[in-house]
Motif scaffolding. Structure first.
Motif: not given
Length: 266
Positions: A10-15, A43, A55
């Motif tokens: 994930y890139y941000k906000n754990n999405n 990706t 991650k």
């Protein structure tokens, strides 16, 4: 071997962009990776050669984990990457310098460079452009030079990330012919594409939807068992023709055979 073990990213906000991916790709395979735009295909490609690190879970290339920085140079030597836009790969002012740059990075002795440069340019049909400047090349020619620059480093795997999407039909066919040739020489091809006709070139197809791997098998199995239009994908011509004519398509996926079947029926 490239191996994904419970890989999430994930890139941000754990999405999550991709979730709990488990698969491996062995040497000499020809694999198509397909799915809608935004499903996580690129990706996954970047995870394969260490441009991204998981991650959660791990990605290994010949037993080397991409999360270990000490392995990155070796991993990228084994796994070459061809971008969608060849402009993104050119950093020098001539074809020759572009190939030399990569060879210098992996410390190829100067006495070996000429042979590698001449051999790989010949493989992609660009020998006469050795001293050309990139700004005078067409999109297809630039993509061939990008392939030659990767080939000169003698990778085991080459990732083609939508590498035909910016080319005209002739340029696309040229690049597909090079992929077939390289696979016949023993190089593993991983072709990320949204062109379903191109996916038929592969022997194995991975289908990703919303970051999850939903199918891993042959293209024939995929297009005969999966409602691809429900996922926003187009059916290849041979399957559309088969349905329209009510004639089953065989596993060769050859529309010419389909036409012959229709001819003999009449």
């Amino acid at each position: 071997m490239i191996m994904f073990d419970q890989v999430s990213f994930y890139y941000k906000n754990n999405n999550p962009i991709v979730s709990s991916l488990n698969f491996s790709i062995t040497e000499q395979e020809y694999v198509a990776l397909v799915g809608q735009n935004g499903c996580g295909k690129s990706t996954i490609a970047k995870l394969m050669n260490g441009l991204f690190t998981p991650k959660k879970g791990s990605v290994e290339v010949f037993g080397m984990k991409t999360a270990n920085n000490s392995y990155i140079q070796s991993i990228r030597k084994h796994v070459g990457y061809i971008f969608q836009n060849p402009e993104n790969q050119f950093i020098t002012t001539s074809v020759l310098d572009e190939i030399v740059f990569g060879l210098e990075n992996i410390r190829v002795p100067k006495e070996e460079m000429d042979e590698r440069i001449n051999r790989t340019l010949a493989m992609v049909g660009m020998s006469s452009y050795k001293y050309a400047m990139p700004q005078y090349l067409s999109g297809g020619q630039k993509q061939k030079i990008a392939i030659a620059a990767i080939l000169a480093m003698e990778p085991s795997y080459i990732l083609f990330d939508e590498a035909t999407s910016m080319l005209d039909p002739k340029g696309r066919q040229d690049i597909l012919a090079i992929m077939r040739q390289l696979n016949q020489l023993g190089i593993t091809i991983i072709h990320i594409t949204h062109h379903m006709e191109e996916a038929l070139e592969a022997k194995r197809l991975l289908f990703v939807h919303k970051g999850e791997l939903l199918f891993d098998g042959s293209p024939f199995q995929f297009f005969t068992t999966t409602p691809v239009t429900d996922y926003g994908l187009d059916k290849p011509f041979v399957f559309r023709a088969s349905e329209a004519l009510n004639i089953p398509v065989d596993s060769s996926l050859d529309w010419r055979k389909l036409a012959e079947s229709l001819w003999f029926l009449h």
